[in-house]
Scaffold this motif. Structure first.
Motif, PDB file in Angstrom:
ATOM      1  N   ALA A  31      36.670 -10.986  39.726  1.00  0.00           N
ATOM      2  CA  ALA A  31      35.733 -10.362  38.793  1.00  0.00           C
ATOM      3  C   ALA A  31      34.932  -9.259  39.479  1.00  0.00           C
ATOM      4  CB  ALA A  31      34.793 -11.420  38.215  1.00  0.00           C
ATOM      5  N   VAL A  32      34.584  -9.451  40.743  1.00  0.00           N
ATOM      6  CA  VAL A  32      33.838  -8.441  41.484  1.00  0.00           C
ATOM      7  C   VAL A  32      34.667  -7.170  41.633  1.00  0.00           C
ATOM      8  CG1 VAL A  32      32.917  -7.868  43.773  1.00  0.00           C
ATOM      9  CG2 VAL A  32      32.363 -10.063  42.716  1.00  0.00           C
ATOM     10  N   ARG A  33      35.953  -7.317  41.915  1.00  0.00           N
ATOM     11  CA  ARG A  33      36.827  -6.141  42.021  1.00  0.00           C
ATOM     12  C   ARG A  33      36.888  -5.382  40.698  1.00  0.00           C
ATOM     13  NH1 ARG A  33      40.907  -5.632  46.067  1.00  0.00           N
ATOM     14  NH2 ARG A  33      40.588  -7.062  47.810  1.00  0.00           N
ATOM     15  N   LYS A  34      36.958  -6.107  39.578  1.00  0.00           N
ATOM     16  CA  LYS A  34      36.979  -5.444  38.273  1.00  0.00           C
ATOM     17  C   LYS A  34      35.664  -4.706  38.018  1.00  0.00           C
ATOM     18  CE  LYS A  34      40.209  -8.518  35.851  1.00  0.00           C
ATOM     19  NZ  LYS A  34      40.356  -9.482  34.716  1.00  0.00           N
ATOM     20  N   ALA A  35      34.540  -5.364  38.344  1.00  0.00           N
ATOM     21  CA  ALA A  35      33.230  -4.736  38.139  1.00  0.00           C
ATOM     22  C   ALA A  35      33.083  -3.491  39.007  1.00  0.00           C
ATOM     23  CB  ALA A  35      32.127  -5.740  38.451  1.00  0.00           C
ATOM     24  N   ALA A  36      33.574  -3.563  40.241  1.00  0.00           N
ATOM     25  CA  ALA A  36      33.486  -2.408  41.142  1.00  0.00           C
ATOM     26  C   ALA A  36      34.349  -1.255  40.648  1.00  0.00           C
ATOM     27  CB  ALA A  36      33.912  -2.826  42.551  1.00  0.00           C
ATOM     28  N   THR A  37      35.545  -1.551  40.188  1.00  0.00           N
ATOM     29  CA  THR A  37      36.455  -0.513  39.687  1.00  0.00           C
ATOM     30  C   THR A  37      35.856   0.193  38.477  1.00  0.00           C
ATOM     31  OG1 THR A  37      38.379  -1.746  40.477  1.00  0.00           O
ATOM     32  CG2 THR A  37      38.775  -0.067  38.815  1.00  0.00           C
ATOM     33  N   LYS A  38      35.221  -0.555  37.584  1.00  0.00           N
ATOM     34  CA  LYS A  38      34.627   0.049  36.398  1.00  0.00           C
ATOM     35  C   LYS A  38      33.465   0.972  36.742  1.00  0.00           C
ATOM     36  CE  LYS A  38      35.742  -3.519  32.982  1.00  0.00           C
ATOM     37  NZ  LYS A  38      35.181  -4.429  31.965  1.00  0.00           N
ATOM     38  N   GLN A  39      32.692   0.595  37.742  1.00  0.00           N
ATOM     39  CA  GLN A  39      31.504   1.385  38.090  1.00  0.00           C
ATOM     40  C   GLN A  39      31.814   2.528  39.053  1.00  0.00           C
ATOM     41  OE1 GLN A  39      27.806  -1.339  38.608  1.00  0.00           O
ATOM     42  NE2 GLN A  39      29.569  -2.721  38.777  1.00  0.00           N
ATOM     43  N   TYR A  40      33.006   2.536  39.622  1.00  0.00           N
ATOM     44  CA  TYR A  40      33.372   3.551  40.610  1.00  0.00           C
ATOM     45  C   TYR A  40      33.806   4.838  39.918  1.00  0.00           C
ATOM     46  CZ  TYR A  40      35.926   5.656  44.553  1.00  0.00           C
ATOM     47  OH  TYR A  40      36.387   6.492  45.534  1.00  0.00           O
TER      48      TYR A  40
END
Length: 231
Positions: free
Chosen positions: A112-121
């Protein structure tokens, strides 16, 4: 006075040069790029969709419990948005509840952290590593652990430090920030924490630089003062 001025100049010339150099570099670097704002997308939260009220949540806790509003990045959708969250502190314990479903939320895991990071990047790199940190590095030493460190393979070696409870980016660190931080260290002469303005080094060199300036002004006055005319 001339001797004092010369010896002070020998002692101070390196640090004075570093002060001017570090000040110049920090002035040239745009502060938004230093903070990495151009690499981070903003998050919006829609509280009008909340199906549970604060009283519904507090009814499960003691009368001394306190409630505040926060959010969590929604990792189940492709668009970047956040779900509204109630944050409850009851004694020594803290709880987070979804305002949409009323369910209790646990800390985000790596997927989930990877998904959140990808969205905000907002950059052009890809994630190369994500790790949970219980001991924080110097570049985010003022934050509270634990945090997720997500590294990207872009030209700035970007790192996102993500809150495991909200999924939001707490800090962005890039090579631009690291250069600024190094120059800041040289400027304030705090070589450990890089945040202390009251180091003995800074006080001693600043006082000596002021004395160097005073002796220089006195010597200039002595040299160029008008001579008295003889009758």
């Amino acid at each position: 006075m001339r001797k004092a001025h010369n010896y002070l100049g020998l002692i101070l010339f390196v640090q004075i040069g570093l002060w001017f150099l570090s000040g110049l570099v920090m002035a040239l670097l745009p502060i938004d790029e230093v903070r990495g704002n151009h690499l981070k997308n903003s998050i919006t939260t829609s509280w009008h969709k909340a199906a549970f009220s604060p009283s519904d949540i507090l009814s499960e806790h003691s009368s001394s419990a306190s409630l505040s509003l926060t959010y969590r990045v929604n990792t189940s959708q492709s668009s970047l948005d956040a779900i509204p969250v109630y944050y409850v502190v009851d004694g020594d314990n803290a709880y987070r509840y979804s305002a949409l479903t009323g369910e209790r939320l646990n800390a985000l895991q790596e997927k989930a952290v990877r998904k959140a990071a990808t969205k905000q990047y907002a950059g052009d790199g890809d994630i190369v590593e994500a790790q949970r940190l219980d001991e924080l590095p110097q570049e985010v030493q003022n934050l509270s652990a634990p945090l997720w460190q997500v590294s990207f393979n872009d030209e700035l070696n970007t790192r996102f430090y993500i809150d495991p409870n909200t999924g939001s980016v707490s800090r962005v660190r890039t090579d631009t920030w690291r250069l600024f931080d190094f120059m800041w260290m040289l400027h304030i002469m705090d070589y450990k924490d890089r945040s202390n303005f009251n180091t003995p080094w800074l006080i001693a060199f600043s006082g000596s630089a002021f004395l160097f300036t005073l002796t220089g002004v006195a010597l200039l006055y002595k040299r160029f003062k008008p001579k008295k005319k003889k009758r």
